[in-house]
Scaffold this active site. Structure first.
Site, PDB file in Angstrom:
ATOM      1  N   LYS A  65       9.196 -11.404  -6.757  1.00 48.71           N
ATOM      2  CA  LYS A  65       9.423 -11.606  -8.194  1.00 48.71           C
ATOM      3  C   LYS A  65      10.802 -11.086  -8.634  1.00 48.71           C
ATOM      4  CE  LYS A  65       4.650 -11.553  -9.744  1.00 48.71           C
ATOM      5  NZ  LYS A  65       3.607 -10.911 -10.520  1.00 48.71           N
ATOM      6  N   ASP A 101       3.088 -12.948 -16.864  1.00 48.51           N
ATOM      7  CA  ASP A 101       2.059 -11.966 -16.473  1.00 48.51           C
ATOM      8  C   ASP A 101       1.554 -11.172 -17.678  1.00 48.51           C
ATOM      9  OD1 ASP A 101       1.868 -12.506 -13.762  1.00 48.51           O
ATOM     10  OD2 ASP A 101       3.426 -11.067 -13.208  1.00 48.51           O
TER      11      ASP A 101
HETATM   12  P1  NDP Z   1       4.609  -3.761  -6.149  1.00 50.33           P
HETATM   13  O1  NDP Z   1       4.649  -3.725  -4.670  1.00 50.33           O
HETATM   14  O2  NDP Z   1       5.825  -4.125  -6.920  1.00 50.33           O
HETATM   15  O3  NDP Z   1       4.166  -2.292  -6.694  1.00 50.33           O
HETATM   16  C1  NDP Z   1       3.078  -1.651  -6.117  1.00 50.33           C
HETATM   17  C2  NDP Z   1       2.666  -0.471  -7.004  1.00 50.33           C
HETATM   18  O4  NDP Z   1       1.473   0.080  -6.456  1.00 50.33           O
HETATM   19  C3  NDP Z   1       3.680   0.672  -7.040  1.00 50.33           C
HETATM   20  O5  NDP Z   1       3.584   1.321  -8.285  1.00 50.33           O
HETATM   21  C4  NDP Z   1       3.180   1.570  -5.913  1.00 50.33           C
HETATM   22  O6  NDP Z   1       3.569   2.915  -6.044  1.00 50.33           O
HETATM   23  C5  NDP Z   1       1.700   1.453  -6.126  1.00 50.33           C
HETATM   24  N1  NDP Z   1       0.879   1.753  -4.945  1.00 50.33           N
HETATM   25  C6  NDP Z   1       0.746   0.999  -3.829  1.00 50.33           C
HETATM   26  N2  NDP Z   1      -0.160   1.548  -2.994  1.00 50.33           N
HETATM   27  C7  NDP Z   1      -0.606   2.677  -3.619  1.00 50.33           C
HETATM   28  C8  NDP Z   1      -1.556   3.686  -3.268  1.00 50.33           C
HETATM   29  N3  NDP Z   1      -2.238   3.640  -2.106  1.00 50.33           N
HETATM   30  N4  NDP Z   1      -1.784   4.688  -4.148  1.00 50.33           N
HETATM   31  C9  NDP Z   1      -1.108   4.747  -5.324  1.00 50.33           C
HETATM   32  N5  NDP Z   1      -0.190   3.815  -5.711  1.00 50.33           N
HETATM   33  C10 NDP Z   1       0.049   2.804  -4.857  1.00 50.33           C
HETATM   34  O7  NDP Z   1       3.392  -4.712  -6.519  1.00 50.33           O
HETATM   35  P2  NDP Z   1       3.144  -5.431  -7.916  1.00 50.33           P
HETATM   36  O8  NDP Z   1       3.389  -4.436  -8.996  1.00 50.33           O
HETATM   37  O9  NDP Z   1       3.867  -6.715  -7.991  1.00 50.33           O
HETATM   38  O10 NDP Z   1       1.590  -5.807  -7.847  1.00 50.33           O
HETATM   39  C11 NDP Z   1       0.568  -4.820  -7.935  1.00 50.33           C
HETATM   40  C12 NDP Z   1      -0.756  -5.533  -7.839  1.00 50.33           C
HETATM   41  O11 NDP Z   1      -1.046  -6.244  -9.051  1.00 50.33           O
HETATM   42  C13 NDP Z   1      -0.721  -6.595  -6.716  1.00 50.33           C
HETATM   43  O12 NDP Z   1      -1.495  -6.164  -5.648  1.00 50.33           O
HETATM   44  C14 NDP Z   1      -1.220  -7.856  -7.347  1.00 50.33           C
HETATM   45  O13 NDP Z   1      -2.290  -8.423  -6.643  1.00 50.33           O
HETATM   46  C15 NDP Z   1      -1.682  -7.458  -8.735  1.00 50.33           C
HETATM   47  N6  NDP Z   1      -1.298  -8.486  -9.706  1.00 50.33           N
HETATM   48  C16 NDP Z   1      -2.287  -9.220 -10.317  1.00 50.33           C
HETATM   49  C17 NDP Z   1      -1.952 -10.200 -11.216  1.00 50.33           C
HETATM   50  C18 NDP Z   1      -3.034 -10.994 -11.864  1.00 50.33           C
HETATM   51  O14 NDP Z   1      -2.724 -12.048 -12.447  1.00 50.33           O
HETATM   52  N7  NDP Z   1      -4.273 -10.561 -11.840  1.00 50.33           N
HETATM   53  C19 NDP Z   1      -0.556 -10.518 -11.563  1.00 50.33           C
HETATM   54  C20 NDP Z   1       0.396  -9.661 -10.899  1.00 50.33           C
HETATM   55  C21 NDP Z   1       0.019  -8.713  -9.991  1.00 50.33           C
HETATM   56  P3  NDP Z   1       4.967   3.454  -5.430  1.00 50.33           P
HETATM   57  O15 NDP Z   1       6.026   3.110  -6.437  1.00 50.33           O
HETATM   58  O16 NDP Z   1       4.737   4.917  -5.276  1.00 50.33           O
HETATM   59  O17 NDP Z   1       5.158   2.737  -4.106  1.00 50.33           O
END
Ligand code: NDP
Length: 272
Positions: A65, A101
């Site tokens: 994205k 979104d």
């Molecule tokens: P990114 O990879 O950009 O960000 C991931 C986020 O999750 C970061 O804040 C990361 O923290 C955190 N994270 C990952 N693993 C862990 C963990 N084990 N414990 C705590 N924090 C964790 O992903 P996106 O933000 O793009 O997407 C996040 C989720 O949202 C996706 O899995 C997606 O499926 C869902 N989504 C759903 C949508 C819908 O329409 N329903 C639309 C868009 C997204 P850190 O910064 O510390 O790495």
């Protein structure tokens, strides 16, 4: 017939083709919508090939994205605010980037679930691309407080600064034990591995709790919230359908009805 697709990785299980083809049937349009792999660094090439084949609209998902945001020739105000693009439209030989979104989430919360947002205190867990896309529309919906918590606090702090809004503040990683919120949103990717975001010490008692993940991937977080006193919980399937409807509107000039599509997908996803 114009060509549409969703780009990302992994992309095999994306429901977007099913959703857009159902919208096409409901609005009397023949929509051809595919899944296409795009790895980090590979989106420009994939999009160029797609445009040459007749591609006229693309949804963009994890992990590209941000790349779509930098590749778009122009972006809308809401994509600029999110610094992330989930929808590209082909316009006069160039890609225009948008982000649906946040509006998709707000519609799911307010229209599908009937929850009111004005004056609510909201805790957002996660500060990645999805979080970037939803903070602006949540603030526009009139929430009173938006506290952002992330495993890597510097990333949450960056998002707080980017919002430049007095209602937005940093919460400790884990969600600030002791602080109460009306709405808690999990926007982390923790559910991908079936687990809870860590650390996690947010207070769920009497809160509405929402996970952007849907189906089995949302179960750990929503079960945890229910066991800790959440008033109501919901997963992100409705957001997925509503953000798709907003993309469909951008491409086809008509907003498709969403309830029947959501109902059909809900039955399937809950049976998994
Ligand atoms: P990114 O990879 O950009 O960000 C991931 C986020 O999750 C970061 O804040 C990361 O923290 C955190 N994270 C990952 N693993 C862990 C963990 N084990 N414990 C705590 N924090 C964790 O992903 P996106 O933000 O793009 O997407 C996040 C989720 O949202 C996706 O899995 C997606 O499926 C869902 N989504 C759903 C949508 C819908 O329409 N329903 C639309 C868009 C997204 P850190 O910064 O510390 O790495």
């Amino acid at each position: 017939m114009s060509l549409y697709a969703v780009f990302g990785h992994p992309i095999d299980h994306s429901l977007s083709p099913r959703i857009h083809e159902a919208f096409g049937a409901l609005t009397g349009r023949l929509v051809h919508y595919e899944r296409r792999e795009a790895h980090p660094g590979g989106l420009a090439q994939a999009l160029a090939a797609f445009a040459a084949e007749g591609g006229r609209g693309a949804n963009i998902t994890v992990p590209v994205k941000g790349e779509a945001f930098t590749l778009a020739a122009r972006v809308t105000a809401r994509a600029a605010r999110a610094r992330a693009v989930n929808t590209l439209s082909w316009d006069n030989g160039a890609w225009v980037g948008d982000n649906t979104d946040g509006i998709g989430l707000v519609r799911d919360l307010t229209v599908n679930h009937g929850w009111s947002l004005p004056d609510r205190r909201v805790l957002l867990i996660g500060a990645g691309g999805a979080a970037q896309g939803i903070v602006g529309p949540l603030l526009d919906a009139g929430i009173a407080i938006l506290a952002i918590s992330n495993r890597t606090p510097a990333r949450a702090q960056g998002l707080v600064w980017a919002c430049a809004d007095a209602r937005v503040r940093l919460a400790a990683a884990g969600g600030a034990a002791g602080s109460r919120y009306d709405l808690v949103i999990n926007a982390t990717a923790a559910g991908l591995s079936g687990g809870l975001p860590a650390p996690l010490d947010a207070v769920f008692e009497d809160a509405i709790v929402y996970d952007l993940m849907y189906g089995p991937k949302a179960r750990a977080f929503l079960s945890h919230a229910r066991a800790h006193g959440a008033r109501e919980v919901a997963d992100g399937l409705g957001m997925l359908v509503e953000q798709a409807a907003e993309s469909f509107l951008l491409w086809h000039g008509v907003r498709p009805p969403t309830p029947s599509v959501l109902e059909r997908l809900r039955t399937e996803v809950d049976a998994r």
